[in-house]
Design an enzyme around this catalytic site. Structure first.
Site, PDB file in Angstrom:
ATOM      1  N   SER A  98       0.844  -1.200   0.000  1.00  0.00           N
ATOM      2  CA  SER A  98       0.000   0.000   0.000  1.00  0.00           C
ATOM      3  C   SER A  98       0.880   1.251   0.000  1.00  0.00           C
ATOM      4  CB  SER A  98      -0.971  -0.040   1.181  1.00  0.00           C
ATOM      5  OG  SER A  98      -1.993   0.914   1.042  1.00  0.00           O
TER       6      SER A  98
ATOM      7  N   ASP B  20      -9.583  -4.171  -6.190  1.00  0.00           N
ATOM      8  CA  ASP B  20      -9.152  -3.278  -5.103  1.00  0.00           C
ATOM      9  C   ASP B  20     -10.018  -2.022  -5.110  1.00  0.00           C
ATOM     10  OD1 ASP B  20      -7.775  -1.505  -3.373  1.00  0.00           O
ATOM     11  OD2 ASP B  20      -5.882  -2.512  -3.807  1.00  0.00           O
TER      12      ASP B  20
ATOM     13  N   HIS C  88      -7.653  -5.132  -1.635  1.00  0.00           N
ATOM     14  CA  HIS C  88      -6.533  -4.537  -0.918  1.00  0.00           C
ATOM     15  C   HIS C  88      -6.107  -5.496   0.200  1.00  0.00           C
ATOM     16  CE1 HIS C  88      -4.339  -0.757  -0.778  1.00  0.00           C
ATOM     17  NE2 HIS C  88      -4.388  -0.747   0.538  1.00  0.00           N
TER      18      HIS C  88
END
Length: 394
Positions: A252, A323, A356
């Site tokens: 991330s 995501d 994610h």
């Protein structure tokens, strides 16, 4: 019918739906889809076991004989089918990663790896652990040395070292950076299956904290990453590292920092007080990262896109096509920019069905990504250094 069976089946069904078809807009619903669906997305087997067991129990006790009971039974069956679809999506990650390696490294990449390393690549996923112990992300062959200071910012300037218990020397290094939008998060959370896998193969892995906003502002976070790389070059040999082979990785916002560090090696503006330190990296691994934008054509200091150049090292980029926190379009744009400016290979795996934070567990999807990262780093090393003997996982 027991109210508990009704409530839990309905909740699991809703979470399964969020995993199957996450909402992308507005942002609040997109975040809700992620929160409720990502666990089932990576661990469908565990939830499937519960659905099957609880439904069989309800049937044996006669709780599904009424119209309401039959309706809940139907919902449970549909949920089980949805969980199987999620599992099937996870299984597709392996072929996708293999195709990404072929595309990024060339169809003959495995020949170079086989000739350049004494440790063969894993050929089969650990299905037993995936299906029955996905939370077991640590290896008994690996020891962790925690909370080593690399700078003056207290806890935020601490790192953990992971190494094989046989204490090998000349180990390649992986530096991993956690996510959290640069405002939260800590080491020892993401990518542990990757860290333990590589450490069990003889790597020295470093997982580092860095200063967070709002107390810190950009480029403070990147400066800390540079300090970690400088620490590895100065002190890594004390733990068995080969400081000439250092990969940087992140998840991330950690991927954002990893990309920035890889693209700005030796840049004095990000190395105040240690401008002469070697902060170059051998390659970069970016998982579900944020890569920013070029704005109105001007350089955005915190955007990795702004620093793409012919000097970029090899990159491995993986992002989920589902995501809802950071769109895969950003990863695609970053990869296209890198490929257009750098002659070095860029491997890009767009993972089907992935959300994610897919790197938290021993899952079908992430174990395939781990194999891909291991293959990528092995290829990079094999094309630049001679083979050496490595310990095998205990």
């Amino acid at each position: 019918m027991p109210i508990g069976y009704l409530v839990t089946t309905t909740l699991v069904a809703a979470c399964t739906w969020f995993a199957l078809a996450p909402l992308r807009r507005p942002w609040t619903l997109a975040l809700l889809s992620f929160r409720f669906g990502f666990l089932l997305n990576e661990l469908p087997f565990l939830v499937l076991y519960w659905i099957v067991a609880s439904t069989l129990l309800a049937v044996s006790q006669g709780d599904t004989g009424s119209p309401g009971g039959r309706a809940v039974l139907g919902l449970a069956v549909l949920t089980a089918l949805g969980l199987l679809v999620l599992a099937r999506r996870g299984m597709r990650a392996g072929p996708v990663v293999d195709a990404a390696l072929d595309d990024g490294l060339g169809a003959g990449w495995r020949t170079a790896v086989d000739a350049g390393t004494a440790s063969p690549l894993r050929r089969r996923l650990p299905y037993g652990r995936i299906m029955f112990a996905p939370f077991a992300v640590r290896s008994r062959a690996v020891e962790r040395l925690a909370d080593i200071s690399y700078g003056p910012a207290g806890v935020r300037n601490q790192l953990d070292v992971y190494r094989h218990r046989s204490l090998p020397t000349g180990s390649p290094v992986l530096v991993h950076l956690h996510g959290g939008r640069l405002v939260s998060g800590s080491k020892n959370r993401e990518a542990l299956p990757l860290i333990h896998r590589l450490a069990a193969q003889g790597w020295l892995c470093v997982s580092a904290n860095y200063r967070l906003s709002p107390a810190a502002t950009f480029p403070d976070h990147l400066v800390d990453v540079k300090k970690v790389l400088a620490w590895v070059r100065e002190h890594g040999h004390e733990y068995g590292a080969d400081p000439s082979t250092v990969f940087v990785a992140g998840s991330s916002s950690g991927a954002q920092l990893a990309a920035l560090a890889a693209l700005t090696s030796g840049d004095p503006q990000f190395q105040p007080g240690f401008e002469s330190a070697d902060t170059s990296v051998t390659g970069a691994v970016c998982l579900y990262g944020y890569y920013g934008s070029l704005g109105s054509g001007e350089r955005v200091p915190s955007s990795p896109l702004s620093y793409a150049s012919a000097d970029a090292p090899p990159f491995f980029v993986a992002h989920g096509d589902r995501d809802t926190v950071l769109s895969a379009d950003g990863a695609r744009r970053f990869v296209e920019t890198l490929r257009g400016t750098s002659p070095r290979p860029v491997v890009y795996a767009r993972l089907p069905g992935a959300q994610h934070s897919f790197d938290l567990f021993t899952s079908l999807r992430f174990e395939s990504v781990v194999d891909g990262v291991e293959a990528f780093t092995a290829w990079v090393r094999a094309t630049r250094e001679s083979p050496r003997e490595e310990p095998t996982e205990a």
